[in-house]
Design an enzyme around this catalytic site. Structure first.
Site, PDB file in Angstrom:
ATOM      1  N   ALA A  63       0.864  -1.177   0.000  1.00  0.00           N
ATOM      2  CA  ALA A  63       0.000   0.000   0.000  1.00  0.00           C
ATOM      3  C   ALA A  63       0.902   1.228   0.000  1.00  0.00           C
ATOM      4  CB  ALA A  63      -0.873  -0.019   1.252  1.00  0.00           C
ATOM      5  N   GLY A 102       0.602  -5.130   0.649  1.00  0.00           N
ATOM      6  CA  GLY A 102      -0.637  -5.067  -0.126  1.00  0.00           C
ATOM      7  C   GLY A 102      -0.478  -5.632  -1.527  1.00  0.00           C
ATOM      8  N   GLU A 105      -0.924  -9.213  -1.118  1.00  0.00           N
ATOM      9  CA  GLU A 105      -2.335  -9.486  -0.793  1.00  0.00           C
ATOM     10  C   GLU A 105      -3.198  -9.445  -2.057  1.00  0.00           C
ATOM     11  OE1 GLU A 105      -2.154  -6.475   2.460  1.00  0.00           O
ATOM     12  OE2 GLU A 105      -3.456  -7.921   3.460  1.00  0.00           O
ATOM     13  N   GLU A 125       4.543  -5.773   6.845  1.00  0.00           N
ATOM     14  CA  GLU A 125       3.777  -4.757   7.567  1.00  0.00           C
ATOM     15  C   GLU A 125       4.222  -4.592   9.017  1.00  0.00           C
ATOM     16  OE1 GLU A 125       2.511  -6.861   5.378  1.00  0.00           O
ATOM     17  OE2 GLU A 125       0.904  -5.923   4.210  1.00  0.00           O
TER      18      GLU A 125
HETATM   19  N1  3HC Z   1       4.610   3.338  -0.073  1.00  0.00           N
HETATM   20  C1  3HC Z   1       5.058   4.543  -0.444  1.00  0.00           C
HETATM   21  N2  3HC Z   1       6.313   4.768  -0.857  1.00  0.00           N
HETATM   22  C2  3HC Z   1       7.141   3.729  -0.878  1.00  0.00           C
HETATM   23  C3  3HC Z   1       6.755   2.447  -0.497  1.00  0.00           C
HETATM   24  C4  3HC Z   1       5.413   2.262  -0.089  1.00  0.00           C
HETATM   25  N3  3HC Z   1       4.936   1.065   0.255  1.00  0.00           N
HETATM   26  N4  3HC Z   1       7.814   1.609  -0.630  1.00  0.00           N
HETATM   27  C5  3HC Z   1       8.831   2.353  -1.069  1.00  0.00           C
HETATM   28  N5  3HC Z   1       8.425   3.633  -1.236  1.00  0.00           N
HETATM   29  C6  3HC Z   1       9.207   4.748  -1.760  1.00  0.00           C
HETATM   30  C7  3HC Z   1      10.355   5.148  -0.831  1.00  0.00           C
HETATM   31  O1  3HC Z   1       9.897   6.062   0.151  1.00  0.00           O
HETATM   32  C8  3HC Z   1      11.329   5.759  -1.802  1.00  0.00           C
HETATM   33  O2  3HC Z   1      10.856   7.044  -2.092  1.00  0.00           O
HETATM   34  P1  3HC Z   1      11.887   8.209  -2.477  1.00  0.00           P
HETATM   35  O3  3HC Z   1      12.567   7.767  -3.720  1.00  0.00           O
HETATM   36  O4  3HC Z   1      11.046   9.416  -2.611  1.00  0.00           O
HETATM   37  O5  3HC Z   1      12.847   8.274  -1.321  1.00  0.00           O
HETATM   38  C9  3HC Z   1      11.136   4.919  -3.068  1.00  0.00           C
HETATM   39  O6  3HC Z   1       9.863   4.288  -2.936  1.00  0.00           O
HETATM   40  C10 3HC Z   1      12.183   3.833  -3.245  1.00  0.00           C
HETATM   41  O7  3HC Z   1      12.263   3.097  -2.038  1.00  0.00           O
HETATM   42  P2  3HC Z   1      13.663   2.610  -1.463  1.00  0.00           P
HETATM   43  O8  3HC Z   1      14.610   3.745  -1.455  1.00  0.00           O
HETATM   44  O9  3HC Z   1      13.376   1.938  -0.170  1.00  0.00           O
HETATM   45  O10 3HC Z   1      14.120   1.578  -2.584  1.00  0.00           O
HETATM   46  P3  3HC Z   1      14.810   0.174  -2.425  1.00  0.00           P
HETATM   47  O11 3HC Z   1      15.001  -0.326  -3.789  1.00  0.00           O
HETATM   48  O12 3HC Z   1      15.985   0.276  -1.525  1.00  0.00           O
HETATM   49  O13 3HC Z   1      13.756  -0.759  -1.666  1.00  0.00           O
HETATM   50  C11 3HC Z   1      11.604  -1.737  -1.223  1.00  0.00           C
HETATM   51  C12 3HC Z   1      12.519  -1.065  -2.262  1.00  0.00           C
HETATM   52  C13 3HC Z   1      12.196  -3.085  -0.803  1.00  0.00           C
HETATM   53  C14 3HC Z   1      10.256  -1.914  -1.848  1.00  0.00           C
HETATM   54  C15 3HC Z   1      11.520  -0.833   0.019  1.00  0.00           C
HETATM   55  O14 3HC Z   1      11.177   0.467  -0.394  1.00  0.00           O
HETATM   56  C16 3HC Z   1      10.494  -1.260   1.021  1.00  0.00           C
HETATM   57  O15 3HC Z   1      10.758  -2.122   1.829  1.00  0.00           O
HETATM   58  N6  3HC Z   1       9.304  -0.624   0.993  1.00  0.00           N
HETATM   59  C17 3HC Z   1       8.277  -0.878   1.976  1.00  0.00           C
HETATM   60  C18 3HC Z   1       7.543  -2.147   1.709  1.00  0.00           C
HETATM   61  C19 3HC Z   1       6.414  -2.312   2.686  1.00  0.00           C
HETATM   62  O16 3HC Z   1       6.562  -2.089   3.877  1.00  0.00           O
HETATM   63  N7  3HC Z   1       5.251  -2.709   2.190  1.00  0.00           N
HETATM   64  C20 3HC Z   1       4.101  -2.839   2.995  1.00  0.00           C
HETATM   65  C21 3HC Z   1       3.374  -1.537   3.021  1.00  0.00           C
HETATM   66  S1  3HC Z   1       2.047  -1.510   4.155  1.00  0.00           S
HETATM   67  C22 3HC Z   1       0.822  -2.368   3.363  1.00  0.00           C
HETATM   68  O17 3HC Z   1       1.012  -2.835   2.267  1.00  0.00           O
HETATM   69  C23 3HC Z   1      -0.452  -2.442   4.097  1.00  0.00           C
HETATM   70  C24 3HC Z   1      -1.387  -3.405   3.475  1.00  0.00           C
HETATM   71  O18 3HC Z   1      -1.336  -4.609   4.181  1.00  0.00           O
HETATM   72  C25 3HC Z   1      -2.804  -2.888   3.517  1.00  0.00           C
END
Ligand code: 3HC
Length: 687
Positions: A63, A102, A105, A125
């Site tokens: 998400a 997400g 999911e 998450e």
């Molecule tokens: N939402 C919004 N922005 C995100 C994002 C997300 N889920 N994941 C990454 N980004 C953004 C980062 O903030 C960054 O932005 P910037 O360039 O402006 O700084 C850009 O994407 C690139 O991210 P990284 O610098 O972290 O790039 P990497 O290649 O090093 O890593 C990644 C990529 C492994 C996808 C890492 O970004 C990551 O772990 N992201 C989070 C993943 C996550 O936690 N997903 C679950 C979200 S919560 C959810 O899904 C709830 C659901 O259950 C309803």
């Protein structure tokens, strides 16, 4: 604006392709796009199967975290998942990159999942203090069983496509040409989709319930972990739709928790910190060889970090003894890595092959970045920088790992002001992720960007600071220790202070930490340099060092460590010494609660942080949080001291500090910036 979701049709197969760089986060616009495309596919009789895919580097990584905390816009991700699952046309998800949260999911709601062999799949998450909130807690155990589902959700760690295939999270893995392969599969489906038996995971209910109880007994203190276990239990005991309701409530509770706010703050702060302004002005020079001067604990750690990243290093040490000691230290690291299976013998040997260990400083002539990691002795450092100024190749970055000295003076000594920066690593340098990069007014943007790119190549988080003695972290640490010492003088004991800070979530309290690192290090600094660090107003530490009680390595410090034990008991001799000093100084003694101690030490970190912002040493409040999280073990779910200031409100913190200043006016002086934010009812994050 480019549309974030595209719909392509090819005979009977429709491809819904998500296109929202960089990570295809499932923002409102993306969700709306998917909904529109799905509805179009479902109402188009020519379409017999749907492929759900993504352009760019990854299938959605989750998400859109930046939308959390704002009012939810329709359609919600859970509704979208339901629509996919209920589709009477088969939906096949084509996964690549980092299919996370997400994104996974969404894929689990599809009827089949095929992944590229390099895909990483996970439900991270928990790292943000929340749980999979789009049906993940209900669909994952039904797909892969309770054990694997709990592993995925509680560890937050991704698994490989191969592993995902083994646990039946996905149905197939392909090498090349994912999209074409999945389209061909979709064209071949016989227009039926598998009906998922939603009671599947009840098949061995008693076994699974015992696994849930086992996880609960492990007493994971994380709020989201408890909620994940509750949700998985619901998946076992309740009909799917009721389980989804349980998940929805649990998700909202987690999202509203302080821990989630802190963890989400940390996520964005870590990504904001490396965005140095110089990156817009210059490009990094290529770094083919790093030079390190000094192979002590810090220098060896830096060498290991470079070697492990595949970078050749020339390490300069003094005399044969120095060379041998450094070689032992570095060799020992690789020996242990091999014996514990973290590395093969071949990898260990080849890392060491990149090391050139010498006593000749001239050997640094071809290094692109030279990092000085000598003891904090300014005379020694200036002499080394003067030599480097003469011998280093043109354009080489001259960096000092100093945590206390003024880098400007080193730049003057080198006579090459534009090339000099601080690169301050934290011990052990091969493990700790933080590098503070201290920039003087003369440092050239190319030198800054080159130091930044080296830090990134080593897998570190670079944080920018204006070069000042102590940079960010040690400035805060110094104020923190001063306030802790005042607590000692006023009646608290080291054990009380350490316990209070461990209860707050710090890995060690200030006195345990000093015992571990050795009291003699800062004692030597205090004796060598009268300006910095500022003299202590408690003489206890100096008296202890004079008595030889320098911490764990000496068997006693603030604690005693009989028989080489690593956890100590309060040192009665130290307590007697402390009582004598209080009596000599005619100090009144008070009783402090854990909360009193935590308030004072947190206020100290916040107040110094605000001063660093006023002085322009820190670029933004969240940089200070990154330094405290990664340099000093500040508890991640609390986000960092400046995030805590915002959570408590600057107004509240300022009132606390004003109260403390009435009692100890020589110790507390409210930062004008904090005072301004308090008056204007603003927060640090708004700066
Ligand atoms: N939402 C919004 N922005 C995100 C994002 C997300 N889920 N994941 C990454 N980004 C953004 C980062 O903030 C960054 O932005 P910037 O360039 O402006 O700084 C850009 O994407 C690139 O991210 P990284 O610098 O972290 O790039 P990497 O290649 O090093 O890593 C990644 C990529 C492994 C996808 C890492 O970004 C990551 O772990 N992201 C989070 C993943 C996550 O936690 N997903 C679950 C979200 S919560 C959810 O899904 C709830 C659901 O259950 C309803």
């Amino acid at each position: 604006m480019k549309h974030p979701v595209r719909l392509e049709r090819q005979s009977g197969v429709a491809v819904i392709a998500i296109d929202n760089p960089p990570v295809n986060a499932l923002s409102t616009a993306v969700r709306r796009g998917i909904l529109g495309a799905l509805e179009a596919c479902l109402s188009d009789e020519r379409i017999t199967a749907i492929v759900l895919a993504a352009n760019g580097r990854t299938f959605p990584a989750g998400a859109d975290i930046s939308e959390f905390g704002q009012p939810l816009q329709q359609p919600g991700l859970p509704d979208l998942c339901d629509l996919i699952e209920a589709s009477d046309k088969p939906v096949i998800a084509a996964l690549h990159g980092t299919t996370l949260g997400g994104g996974l999911e969404l894929a689990m709601a599809a009827h089949y999942r095929v992944a590229h062999e390099d895909t990483q799949l996970g439900l991270p998450e928990i790292n943000l203090g929340i749980l999979p909130g789009a049906g993940g807690t209900q669909r994952t155990p039904r797909l892969v069983g309770v054990d694997a589902a709990l592993d995925l959700m509680l560890s937050g760690k991704p698994i490989s496509a191969q592993k995902a295939l083994e646990i039946r999270l996905i149905d197939g893995v392909v090498g090349d040409d994912l999209r074409e392969t999945v389209k061909a599969l979709a064209a071949d489906t016989d227009e039926t989709k598998p009906t998922r038996d939603r009671r599947d995971c009840l098949a061995d209910g008693a076994h699974y319930m015992s696994r849930v109880s086992e996880r609960r007994r492990q007493n994971d203190h994380r709020f989201a972990a408890k909620k994940i276990i509750d949700c998985v239990e619901s998946a076992l005991l309740l009909p799917f739709d009721v389980g989804i309701e349980v998940e929805r409530d649990a998700f909202s509770e987690c999202l509203a928790s302080r821990a989630s706010a802190g963890l989400r703050h940390a996520f964005f702060a870590e990504r904001r910190a490396p965005k140095f302004p110089e990156l817009k002005q210059a490009s990094a020079r290529q770094v083919d060889r790093v030079g390190v001067i000094g192979g002590g604990l810090m220098g060896s750690g830096i060498v290991i970090a470079c070697l492990s990243a595949g970078l050749p290093v020339t390490l300069v040490e003094e005399g044969e003894t120095g060379v041998n000691a450094a070689l032992d230290r570095i060799g020992e690291h690789y020996k242990r890595a091999v014996s514990t299976g973290r590395m093969t013998q071949g990898q260990g040997t080849s890392a060491l092959n990149y090391l050139n260990l010498t006593t000749e400083i001239d050997a640094l002539r071809d290094a692109d970045v030279i990092i000085e990691a000598l003891p904090e002795d300014m005379v020694l450092k200036e002499a080394v920088f003067a030599k480097l100024g003469r011998l280093a190749k043109s354009g080489a970055v001259l960096a000092s790992n100093t945590s206390y000295q003024n880098v400007k003076d080193l730049a003057d000594a080198a006579g090459r002001k534009t090339d000099v920066v601080a690169m301050h690593f934290f011990a052990p340098a091969h493990r700790m992720k933080l590098v503070e990069i201290g920039v003087t007014e003369d440092t050239d943007a190319t030198a800054v960007v080159t130091a930044h790119s080296l830090a990134k190549a080593l897998g570190k988080i670079p944080v920018r600071a204006t070069a000042q003695p102590a940079l960010l972290g040690n400035r805060i640490l110094q104020g923190y220790r001063k306030v802790a010492d005042r607590l000692l003088l006023s009646g608290a004991t080291p054990a009380q202070i350490d316990t209070a800070m461990r209860d707050f979530g710090m890995p060690l309290g200030p006195y345990e930490a000093q015992d571990l690192s050795g009291l003699d290090v800062s004692w030597a600094l205090r004796r060598r340099n009268t300006d910095w660090p500022a003299p202590l107003d408690l003489e206890l530490a100096d008296r202890m060092c004079e008595a030889g009680w320098t911490g764990q390595k000496a068997g006693q410090g603030y604690y005693v460590y009989p028989d080489g034990r690593r956890t100590g008991e309060p040192n009665p001799d130290m307590l007697k010494m402390l009582a004598d000093e209080r009596a000599d100084k005619e100090r009144s003694v008070f009783a402090f609660t854990g909360q009193d101690i935590r308030d004072r030490l947190l206020c100290s970190m916040i107040n110094t942080g605000a001063q660093l912002l006023e002085e322009g040493v820190a670029s933004c409040a969240s940089d200070i949080d990154v330094v405290m999280l990664h340099g000093f073990g500040f508890p991640r779910e609390k986000g960092g001291p400046m995030h805590q200031a915002d959570a408590l409100t600057p107004h509240h913190v300022a009132r606390l500090i004003e109260g403390l200043a009435e009692v100890d006016p020589d110790l507390w002086s409210l930062s004008p910036l904090l005072s301004k934010l308090a008056t204007e009812r603003q927060k640090f994050e708004q700066l």
